[in-house]
Structure formats: C-alpha cells, structure tokens
Design a protein around this motif. Sequence first.
Motif: not given
Length: 354
Positions: A85-93, A128-139, A308-309
């Motif tokens: 994650f920290f090595a690839e610019p893709y993720f930061s963008d 499962a504890a519903q602590r977030v409203d949604g998920v963004l999933l990358v890679s 990417i952005e």
Amino acid sequence: MTTRQPRTWSGRRPTLEEVAAHAGVGRGTVSRVINGSPRVSERTRAAVEAAIAELGYVPNNAARALAGNRTDAIALVVPEPERRFFAEPYFSDIVHGVGIALAETEFQLLLTFAGSDRERQRLAQYLAAQRVDGVLLVSVHADDPLPDLLEQSGMPAVISGRRSAEETLTSVDSDNFGGARDAVAHLVARGRRSIATITGRLDVYGAQRRLDGYRAALVEAGREVDEELVCPADFTEEGGRQATAELLERRPDVDAVFAGSDVMASGARQVLRSAGRRIPQDVALVGFDDSAIARHMDPPMTSVRQPIEEMGREMTRLLIEEIAAPGRRRAGAAGRRGREQLVLPNALVVRESS
C-alpha cells in the motif's frame, strides 16, 4: 385510551437491528431516518417508517441522542500487505480521490488492511457490528472472499476493478484492455520487433485485461504472440526485476518491454541498465499508471495514464448513492439485472523511454 405495546416474540422491546432487518436496510440507515437525515431516499424512508410502525419500535432517548452525534463512516479496505500500500502510488491516488469526494459530506474515512486471514476475520466482525455504513474495496483478487462476504451481509460496497466480466458488485475500473493495446500499438509503430510484457498477478482481472490488450495489439499488427515474451510478475519492483532478468536470459533479442505497472517498469529499468541495455536505443520501455515514478525516471517513461483520482471519486459517489438507496440496481448490457459497472478511459502519455 389504549397504548400500543411493542411487537416482540418475547415481550421485550424491539431493537434497532430488528427494525433494520425488517426493513431490509442497515442499522445506520434506520438511525438516519430516526434522526431526520436528508441522505435517505423517500422509498427507503417509507420502508423504515413502516417497519418501525409494524414492530412498535420506540427509540431510546439516550441512544437517540448519541446516534444524533454519531459520525458516519466509510471503510476503505485494502486486501494487501501494508508495505505494498505504501510503496505504490496507485493507492495514495485512490485515497486522495476518496478524500475529495468525502470533503463535502458527513462521512469519515476508515482505512483498514485485510491481507491475512486474521485481518479478514477482524474486518468481518467489525462489519457485522454495523460500525460503518459502506465499504470501498480496492485491489481485489479473483479468489478474495471479501466481496462475497460484503454481498451476503447486505453492506453497501463498491470495488475498484472487477473480479471478472460477470462482476455482481458495483465497480469502478479503467479501460485496462484499451490502455495496454494502445501501449503495444505505439511500440509496433516505433518499429520494435520483439515486444515483451511483464504482467501483474493474473488473478487480478485488470492484469489479465492488460495481457489481453497486449496480445490483441500484436494480432492487429499481423504479429504472432510469442509466449516466451510474456513474463508474469506481481506488481512489485522486485517482481519487475526478476521477470526482466528471466526475460533477458531466454530472449536476449528483446527490444521493447511493456510493463503492467510503473513500479514493475522501474525494476525492469534497473536490470536492463545493469545488462548494458540503453533505453530507448536498445530497449524501449513503457509502463502503466503514469505515476510520479514514470515522470521522474531517467529517461522519463512512456506510460498509460489511469484516471486513478477520478476512480476514487466515482467509487465514493456510487457508494454514497447505495447507502442512501440500498439495493439499487442498474440494467446490465444484456438486460441482466446487475449493479453498475463504470469503466473510465485511459490515455497513453509518450515520453523519451520509447
């Protein structure tokens, strides 16, 4: 005067979770309806209000006060080791694009890694504890259990890059096939005869599509596809080095390399130079992403520019729409009911390396 009693199976008051299950929405959506949030569609609001009325749900005043002060959250889940994650610019963008899209909303962003079984298990409990409203999933990899977990849980989710042509979750991707085809067609037009490719992991659909684009460009140019010139790697710099070393050993006549990422191309460049190959005089080099790596390389490297952005912004926009209207569907190309599959165009940026 008769006071309506809450409808339960055991005489207890119904919970917020039971109202959510009855309405077919998430706990956070019920909380937003109760607190009068405008970020809920009229159809969803009506379903929640009907569930509240049918179950006889009465909000606890203290809990409602806390819910009113609760900060909404979206999780950005990366099923990769932190070092990648920290090595690839893709993720930061991607993160930058997500941050721009969230700037004018109430949502906060939670970054979490899920590259190991333990991390995935912890994430499943958190969701499962519903602590977030949604998920963004990358890679996402083809065998990754997370997308199915999200779909089964009913959690609003958007992924960056499809798992296959039959993707069922909402996704945002770039035109990997077209970008690779343009890159290889450029090398053909430059007179290169022995054009190799270094692929990313082929269990990633985007990497497979880039390989498909490479092959298509050669066929369109009347060339045969020589599988000795196809070198699988893993999107890392070290993977680019190893693949290039293997390539030079079995095909010393190579005069062009198309790498499936700028990071792998930087590893290829090191090996080519160590072997005495000049870029571009002896070997042309093209990458993919058009990251800062490509612009600052010596010589500056030709690369396929991914938006990417913009992908991060679009993922976030679609996720917020799904949170506001759970279960939203779009018609597929063949009339099949499916979630939206957004593909953004790429562009080849030509520099001195080719």
